[in-house]
Design a protein around this motif. Structure first.
Motif, PDB file in Angstrom:
ATOM      1  N   HIS A 136      23.536  99.864 117.716  1.00  0.00           N
ATOM      2  CA  HIS A 136      24.196 101.179 117.681  1.00  0.00           C
ATOM      3  C   HIS A 136      25.077 101.336 116.448  1.00  0.00           C
ATOM      4  CE1 HIS A 136      23.445 101.532 122.249  1.00  0.00           C
ATOM      5  NE2 HIS A 136      22.556 102.224 121.573  1.00  0.00           N
ATOM      6  N   GLU A 137      25.597 100.223 115.941  1.00  0.00           N
ATOM      7  CA  GLU A 137      26.386 100.308 114.701  1.00  0.00           C
ATOM      8  C   GLU A 137      25.526 100.846 113.554  1.00  0.00           C
ATOM      9  OE1 GLU A 137      28.104  96.451 113.911  1.00  0.00           O
ATOM     10  OE2 GLU A 137      29.187  96.504 115.826  1.00  0.00           O
ATOM     11  N   LEU A 138      24.204 100.704 113.684  1.00  0.00           N
ATOM     12  CA  LEU A 138      23.289 101.205 112.645  1.00  0.00           C
ATOM     13  C   LEU A 138      22.822 102.625 112.957  1.00  0.00           C
ATOM     14  CD1 LEU A 138      21.294  97.876 112.284  1.00  0.00           C
ATOM     15  CD2 LEU A 138      22.867  98.844 110.589  1.00  0.00           C
ATOM     16  N   ASP A 139      23.513 103.288 113.902  1.00  0.00           N
ATOM     17  CA  ASP A 139      23.240 104.686 114.199  1.00  0.00           C
ATOM     18  C   ASP A 139      21.782 104.921 114.643  1.00  0.00           C
ATOM     19  OD1 ASP A 139      23.764 107.347 114.434  1.00  0.00           O
ATOM     20  OD2 ASP A 139      23.425 107.815 112.314  1.00  0.00           O
ATOM     21  N   THR A 140      21.325 104.053 115.514  1.00  0.00           N
ATOM     22  CA  THR A 140      19.946 104.152 116.018  1.00  0.00           C
ATOM     23  C   THR A 140      19.978 104.009 117.534  1.00  0.00           C
ATOM     24  OG1 THR A 140      19.202 103.103 113.988  1.00  0.00           O
ATOM     25  CG2 THR A 140      17.630 103.127 115.788  1.00  0.00           C
ATOM     26  N   ASN A 141      19.109 104.749 118.215  1.00  0.00           N
ATOM     27  CA  ASN A 141      19.002 104.613 119.673  1.00  0.00           C
ATOM     28  C   ASN A 141      17.955 103.567 120.016  1.00  0.00           C
ATOM     29  OD1 ASN A 141      20.672 106.973 120.066  1.00  0.00           O
ATOM     30  ND2 ASN A 141      18.873 108.193 119.488  1.00  0.00           N
ATOM     31  N   ILE A 142      18.147 102.960 121.174  1.00  0.00           N
ATOM     32  CA  ILE A 142      17.114 102.026 121.642  1.00  0.00           C
ATOM     33  C   ILE A 142      16.868 102.218 123.129  1.00  0.00           C
ATOM     34  CG2 ILE A 142      18.776 100.094 121.870  1.00  0.00           C
ATOM     35  CD1 ILE A 142      16.148  98.390 120.890  1.00  0.00           C
ATOM     36  N   ILE A 143      15.594 102.417 123.444  1.00  0.00           N
ATOM     37  CA  ILE A 143      15.161 102.678 124.823  1.00  0.00           C
ATOM     38  C   ILE A 143      14.319 101.494 125.279  1.00  0.00           C
ATOM     39  CG2 ILE A 143      13.537 104.135 126.126  1.00  0.00           C
ATOM     40  CD1 ILE A 143      14.679 106.464 124.533  1.00  0.00           C
ATOM     41  N   LEU A 144      14.560 101.035 126.491  1.00  0.00           N
ATOM     42  CA  LEU A 144      13.791  99.897 127.006  1.00  0.00           C
ATOM     43  C   LEU A 144      12.566 100.409 127.753  1.00  0.00           C
ATOM     44  CD1 LEU A 144      14.040  96.704 127.314  1.00  0.00           C
ATOM     45  CD2 LEU A 144      14.771  97.191 129.652  1.00  0.00           C
ATOM     46  N   GLN A 145      11.386  99.976 127.314  1.00  0.00           N
ATOM     47  CA  GLN A 145      10.183 100.333 128.089  1.00  0.00           C
ATOM     48  C   GLN A 145      10.006  99.300 129.200  1.00  0.00           C
ATOM     49  OE1 GLN A 145       5.924  99.784 126.998  1.00  0.00           O
ATOM     50  NE2 GLN A 145       5.792 102.017 127.095  1.00  0.00           N
ATOM     51  N   ILE A 146       9.796  99.772 130.420  1.00  0.00           N
ATOM     52  CA  ILE A 146       9.645  98.846 131.545  1.00  0.00           C
ATOM     53  C   ILE A 146       8.260  99.015 132.168  1.00  0.00           C
ATOM     54  CG2 ILE A 146      12.082  98.427 132.079  1.00  0.00           C
ATOM     55  CD1 ILE A 146      12.065 100.709 134.034  1.00  0.00           C
ATOM     56  N   ALA A 147       7.710  97.862 132.596  1.00  0.00           N
ATOM     57  CA  ALA A 147       6.310  97.886 133.012  1.00  0.00           C
ATOM     58  C   ALA A 147       6.014  96.819 134.047  1.00  0.00           C
ATOM     59  CB  ALA A 147       5.424  97.650 131.792  1.00  0.00           C
ATOM     60  N   TYR A 148       4.976  97.070 134.794  1.00  0.00           N
ATOM     61  CA  TYR A 148       4.346  96.035 135.622  1.00  0.00           C
ATOM     62  C   TYR A 148       2.881  96.074 135.226  1.00  0.00           C
ATOM     63  CZ  TYR A 148       2.682  93.442 139.679  1.00  0.00           C
ATOM     64  OH  TYR A 148       2.090  92.504 140.490  1.00  0.00           O
ATOM     65  N   GLY A 149       2.330  94.899 134.902  1.00  0.00           N
ATOM     66  CA  GLY A 149       1.000  94.879 134.307  1.00  0.00           C
ATOM     67  C   GLY A 149      -0.127  95.173 135.277  1.00  0.00           C
ATOM     68  N   GLY A 150      -0.348  94.257 136.232  1.00  0.00           N
ATOM     69  CA  GLY A 150      -1.524  94.376 137.088  1.00  0.00           C
ATOM     70  C   GLY A 150      -2.706  93.629 136.488  1.00  0.00           C
ATOM     71  N   SER A 151      -3.912  94.102 136.802  1.00  0.00           N
ATOM     72  CA  SER A 151      -5.117  93.316 136.488  1.00  0.00           C
ATOM     73  C   SER A 151      -5.536  93.369 135.023  1.00  0.00           C
ATOM     74  CB  SER A 151      -6.267  93.817 137.365  1.00  0.00           C
ATOM     75  OG  SER A 151      -6.581  95.155 137.015  1.00  0.00           O
ATOM     76  N   GLN A 152      -4.863  94.168 134.228  1.00  0.00           N
ATOM     77  CA  GLN A 152      -5.225  94.251 132.801  1.00  0.00           C
ATOM     78  C   GLN A 152      -4.529  93.101 132.059  1.00  0.00           C
ATOM     79  OE1 GLN A 152      -6.266  97.955 130.816  1.00  0.00           O
ATOM     80  NE2 GLN A 152      -4.292  97.794 129.821  1.00  0.00           N
ATOM     81  N   THR A 153      -5.056  91.920 132.242  1.00  0.00           N
ATOM     82  CA  THR A 153      -4.373  90.734 131.732  1.00  0.00           C
ATOM     83  C   THR A 153      -5.320  89.550 131.669  1.00  0.00           C
ATOM     84  OG1 THR A 153      -2.465  89.276 132.111  1.00  0.00           O
ATOM     85  CG2 THR A 153      -3.638  90.004 134.062  1.00  0.00           C
TER      86      THR A 153
END
Ligand SMILES: Cc1cc2nc3c(=O)[nH]c(=O)nc-3n(C[C@H](O)[C@H](O)[C@H](O)COP(=O)(O)O)c2cc1C
Length: 366
Positions: free
Chosen positions: A91-108
């Motif tokens: 944040h000191e660099l004046d940028t936002n950060i959003i956390l992407q959250i996921a559950y995978g499943g069978s694509q693995t």
């Protein structure tokens, strides 16, 4: 007139330009999902490069489930303090950060056989060959709670918002997709039922994080397979998500499927030079909504993005591979107006040592 470099506001988040770094699994976290110095430095470098908002690579929400190695995790409270130190620096660099959250499943193909892999139904994945265990209603409840708990941890860690990953064939995308979702209870059948798990997740997340915390979602405009999630269904789900209080929707497309299953050529477009390839779908969706739509996929040139911004209701542009090649792309674009990203969309970014652009690897690694 709108500009790609406008200051805007999304929920309570201020954005210094209309560019997002779209979620990109970096394969740089440790085996438990904690950030490494390499990963933190990558984000700080992106922030120095001018992008307004970074969406992290997908983070797993339950300890025993991740579709790929070296993903970030957010499945317990051990992440909060260390992440807060990191988000403060960012944040000191004046940028936002959003956390992407996921559950995978069978694509693995990661640790298959060593962990429980849930799916909407026990349908074999057409590429990975993994057959998941059909989620019980109890599993669904637990999964929803895991997303809600993870979102609260993200908020306590100083992230500016969360993005639910409901695209690209992971479990929420599979719930939407009738090929993978054969359920006969309230989580299968018509589109309201197939999307129910996502709607309930949004409500549970909102309940935990309150109103002043952006919740975004990434969703396919279509799966582009005959028995998949369709564009008409996507429009319906987006409208319902708006009613339920989502703050922004990132429009992507395509699920993992055998080539012969793919109805349109969109899957291959990722690897071709065609730019901003989901724009017609995203524009039509944006027309029907009052919340911001973010376009992802093949965004490469200022000219075309400016044109889309001026002529549609799409508000934001999200890029993945171009930032692997040029972390300082936005700073370059601020200086050179009429400019195109150097990324050639070759799709060769995957690397066990940490995903990266082949042009930036040492010669011996190529
Ligand atoms: C190495 C790599 C990792 C990715 N990881 C994610 C991810 O974690 N979550 C996600 O939603 N999309 C992920 N994507 C997809 C991108 O966010 C994006 O939708 C796609 O690459 C198209 O955008 P682009 O043409 O700007 O690369 C990944 C893409 C690449 C190349």
């Amino acid at each position: 007139m709108k500009s790609l470099f406008d200051n805007t506001t999304l929920s309570n988040m201020k954005l210094k330009n209309r560019f997002f770094r779209s979620a990109t699994w970096e394969a740089m976290a440790d085996s438990k999902g904690h950030m490494t110095e390499k990963l933190r430095n990558l984000y700080l470098e992106l922030a120095r490069g001018g992008v307004g908002t970074i969406i992290t690579g997908y983070a797993f929400v339950t300890e025993d489930e991740q579709p790929n190695p070296k993903m970030m995790g957010i499945y317990d409270d051990s992440f909060i303090e260390e992440n807060k130190v990191f988000t403060d620096k960012l944040h000191e660099l004046d940028t936002n950060i959003i956390l992407q959250i996921a559950y995978g499943g069978s694509q693995t193909n990661f640790n298959v056989g060593e962990r429980t892999i849930l799916g909407p139904s026990s349908v074999e994945h057409s590429i990975y060959g993994v057959t998941p265990q059909e989620a019980t209603k109890e599993d669904i409840k637990n999964l929803i709670n895991s997303f809600a708990d993870a979102s609260l941890r993200a908020k306590m860690s100083g992230f500016d918002g969360v993005q639910l990953h409901a695209a690209h064939g992971y479990i929420y995308s599979q719930f939407l997709n009738p090929h993978y979702n054969k359920r006969t209870d309230e989580y299968g059948g018509n589109i309201e039922n197939r999307a129910r798990i996502i709607f309930e997740t949004l409500e549970a997340v909102r309940e935990k994080v309150g109103t002043n915390f952006p919740i975004l979602i990434k969703i396919n405009c279509s799966d582009f397979i005959d028995d998949g999630f369709s564009f008409e269904e996507c429009k319906y789900v987006c409208k319902r998500l708006e009613e339920l209080g989502i703050d922004a929707i990132e429009i992507s497309g395509v699920v993992g499927a055998k080539t012969e299953d793919v109805r349109l050529r969109e899957r291959n477009l990722r690897y071709l030079k065609k730019e901003s390839y989901f724009r017609k779908y995203a524009a039509e969706i944006a027309e029907e909504l009052n919340i911001p739509v973010i376009l992802v996929g093949g965004n490469r040139s200022l000219d075309l993005m400016t044109n889309i911004l001026e002529n549609t209701k799409i508000e934001y542009f999200s890029l993945s591979r171009p930032f692997l090649r040029e972390p300082h792309l936005i700073n370059r674009w601020i200086l050179e107006e009429d400019s195109v990203a150097k990324c050639i969309s070759c799709g060769k970014c995957l690397d066990a040592e940490g995903n990266s652009c082949i042009f930036n690897r040492k010669k011996s690694d190529k």
